[in-house]
Each structure stands twice: as C-alpha cells, then as structure tokens.
Design an enzyme around this catalytic site. Structure first.
Site, short mmCIF file in Angstrom:
data_model
loop_
_atom_site.label_atom_id
_atom_site.label_comp_id
_atom_site.label_asym_id
_atom_site.label_seq_id
_atom_site.Cartn_x
_atom_site.Cartn_y
_atom_site.Cartn_z
N ASN A 18 0.82 -1.35 -0.39
CA ASN A 18 0.09 0.17 0.31
C ASN A 18 0.53 1.24 -0.04
O ASN A 18 2.26 1.39 0.59
CB ASN A 18 -1.03 0.48 1.43
N ASN A 67 -7.84 -7.84 9.60
CA ASN A 67 -8.08 -8.63 8.80
C ASN A 67 -8.23 -9.86 8.42
O ASN A 67 -8.08 -11.07 7.52
CB ASN A 67 -7.01 -8.13 7.21
N ARG A 86 0.44 -11.64 2.23
CA ARG A 86 -0.10 -12.06 2.97
C ARG A 86 -0.83 -13.51 4.14
O ARG A 86 -1.84 -14.10 4.46
CB ARG A 86 -0.93 -10.72 3.88
N ARG A 133 -8.30 -3.82 -2.23
CA ARG A 133 -8.38 -5.39 -1.33
C ARG A 133 -9.14 -6.54 -1.56
O ARG A 133 -8.92 -7.64 -2.17
CB ARG A 133 -7.75 -5.11 -0.15
N HIS A 162 -8.43 0.12 1.77
CA HIS A 162 -9.37 -0.71 3.11
C HIS A 162 -10.23 0.42 4.09
O HIS A 162 -10.25 1.40 3.70
CB HIS A 162 -9.19 -1.47 4.02
N ASP A 164 -12.00 0.63 6.39
CA ASP A 164 -12.10 1.32 7.45
C ASP A 164 -10.84 2.34 7.89
O ASP A 164 -10.47 2.68 8.91
CB ASP A 164 -11.71 0.08 8.20
N ALA A 253 3.11 1.17 8.07
CA ALA A 253 2.85 -0.27 7.66
C ALA A 253 1.21 -0.03 6.82
O ALA A 253 0.62 -0.45 6.16
CB ALA A 253 2.21 -1.58 8.26
N CYS A 259 -7.66 -1.30 12.68
CA CYS A 259 -6.55 -2.24 11.88
C CYS A 259 -6.50 -3.40 12.56
O CYS A 259 -6.34 -4.58 12.19
CB CYS A 259 -5.57 -1.89 10.61
N1 ARG Z 1 -0.26 -3.55 6.03
C1 ARG Z 1 -1.38 -3.82 5.89
C2 ARG Z 1 -1.93 -4.09 4.36
O1 ARG Z 1 -1.57 -3.26 3.78
C3 ARG Z 1 -1.83 -2.52 6.65
C4 ARG Z 1 -3.97 -3.51 7.15
C5 ARG Z 1 -4.21 -2.52 7.71
N2 ARG Z 1 -5.23 -3.02 8.01
C6 ARG Z 1 -6.59 -2.36 8.05
N3 ARG Z 1 -7.98 -3.02 7.86
N4 ARG Z 1 -6.98 -1.57 7.70
O2 ARG Z 1 -2.41 -5.20 4.54
#
Ligand code: ARG
Length: 264
Positions: A18, A67, A86, A133, A162, A164, A253, A259
C-alpha cells in the site's frame, strides 16, 4: 466487548503493498511495542476485554487482525488476501477461530476479501468496500453467508485502500473522508444509512472529515463502550469522548487502531 489482537513481535515493513509502506522507512520495534501496549491500556480503561493470537515470524502484517475475517455472532467469513505476502495468515487465523468454536466460511479462492478491513457494521447493516483489496463479487456472498443486508462502497484513492481507513462507524456516529469514495457509491450508502436510521427511529451523528484528519487515520479509530480510541491528535470535535494513542510506527505499514483490532 472482546477484541482480538496479535502482538507486534514480528511487525515490520518488509514489502510494499500500500502507498504508506516504504521498505526504507521501517518501524522502530520498541516504539511499536510501547504504542501497542498503550493501545491495550486504552482498550482496557474503556472496558474492553482482550484476546490474543500468537504472532508468526513469516507474517509481519499479522498484527492487523482486522484483516482476519468478518464476524457476525459465531460465524466468520475468512479473508482471501489479495497479496501473496499475507495469504499465509489465513490458515493461522482459521485455526484460531475453529479452536474458539466459530463456524468458519471460506469464499472461492479467486475472490478477494479482506475481512473487517473492508466490512463495517452499523448494527445489522453491513458496509462493504471494494476497489483495492476486496472484489465487489465477494459482497453478495459475504452478506448472504452472514444473513445481513449490505451496501457496496467503491474506494478510489489508493491511500485509503481499505474501508476502515476512510470510514468510521459506531452505534452513535458515522464519519468518512468523502474523496476516498466514488461519489455515486457514497451517496447511495448514505441514503441507505439515513433510511435505516429513520426506520429504526435512531439518532446518530453523520459527518465528513478533512483530508488532514483522514491522513492522520482518524477513521481508523475504535469505539469501545462510548470512548473512541483514535490515532488522530487533530480529531477536533469529531469524537465527543476520545482517547488519543500515538500509532506512528503502525502507520508506516498503513494501519492504526482499528486495523490492529478485531471485535469478536
Ligand atoms: N500493511 C497492511 C496491509 O497493507 C496494513 C493493513 C491494515 N489493515 C486495515 N484493516 N486497514 O495489508
């Protein structure tokens, strides 16, 4: 209110999936730990109960338990992560949910879905994001599996990849960063929300946040029994009872309070 967390033992920025992630700007481990512990204290003070899943050395983003999947009652729709980096988290989260007596539901492999990161409930009305995503095709399946009504929101700004990261929902309020959404999907979602609120005779505060509040991850806050735990020190009057937690290391991140938590 019980919240699932994963300790940041292996938290790092080892890849870039991201726009916030930069392998040249990695988080400071000790600082991340102390920020994560402060967040736990804030959750505890607000009356939340914590559960933990064991971190895994291969998955630096596993700290972001939002997630893991999307939960309703004792059912969980597990995430099908978009990025390979992931994907190995899925069986780890599944094992945890099965051990805790959840019925776990898997979507077809080719359909991406990133759990509570892209799924927010206002009571039993489910808001689902797509565009970065999560695939739009997952929305109907997820809502049917959980037996709820849903609204799709299209995300168009890669910084807010995302749902959220650009929308916050609690029982008392909804706030959002408007430019993160396609205008048509945002207005359809807001009208569905207002219809629901009128029909149920509820009163909630609905407000837009500024770009600087949004980039301070104001929407990535967590409501715990009336207190909003927020990473944004510029929350102004958005939240009436706020507890600010510095989340700078996790923001490297692309994540903050919401998150890092999964409400069970
Ligand atoms: N580095 C993680 C990703 O890109 C961050 C995830 C953040 N999660 C969220 N629910 N917004 O997947």
């Amino acid at each position: 209110m019980t919240i699932l967390l994963c300790a940041p033992d292996f938290f790092d920025v080892r890849y870039e999936i991201n726009p916030w992630m930069d392998v040249e700007n990695t988080p400071q481990t000790l600082k991340a730990f102390s920020q994560w512990r402060n967040m736990i204290d804030a959750i505890g003070k607000a009356g939340g109960i914590i559960e933990h899943i064991r971190p895994h050395p291969d998955f630096p983003d596993m700290v972001f338990t939002a997630n893991a999947g999307l939960i309703k009652g004792k059912k969980v729709v597990l995430s099908n992560f978009k990025y390979e980096e992931r994907q190995g988290e899925q069986p780890l989260f599944e094992e945890w949910f099965l051990k805790k007596g959840y019925q776990s539901i898997l979507l077809p492999d080719e359909i991406h879905f990133e759990g509570a990161g892209d799924g927010l409930f206002f009571r039993d009305l489910l808001f689902l994001g797509h565009g970065f995503r999560t695939d739009k095709e997952s929305h109907k399946m997820v809502a049917e599996c959980l037996g709820v009504e849903y609204v799709s929101l299209e995300l168009i700004d890669p910084r807010f990849y995302h749902l959220d990261t650009c929308m916050f929902i609690s029982d008392e309020q909804v706030c959002f960063y408007a430019n993160a959404f396609s205008p048509e999907s945002l207005s359809a979602a807001l009208s569905k929300l207002t219809d629901y609120v009128c029909k149920e005779n509820l009163s909630i505060k609905i407000s837009a946040v500024s770009e600087s509040q949004a980039t301070n991850f104001i929407c990535n806050s967590l409501a715990v029994k009336g207190t909003v735990i927020t990473p944004a020190n510029n929350h102004g009057s958005v939240f009436s009872r706020a507890h600010v937690c510095d989340m700078s290391e996790f923001m490297k991140a692309g994540g903050a309070v919401k998150c890092l938590t999964l409400t069970l």
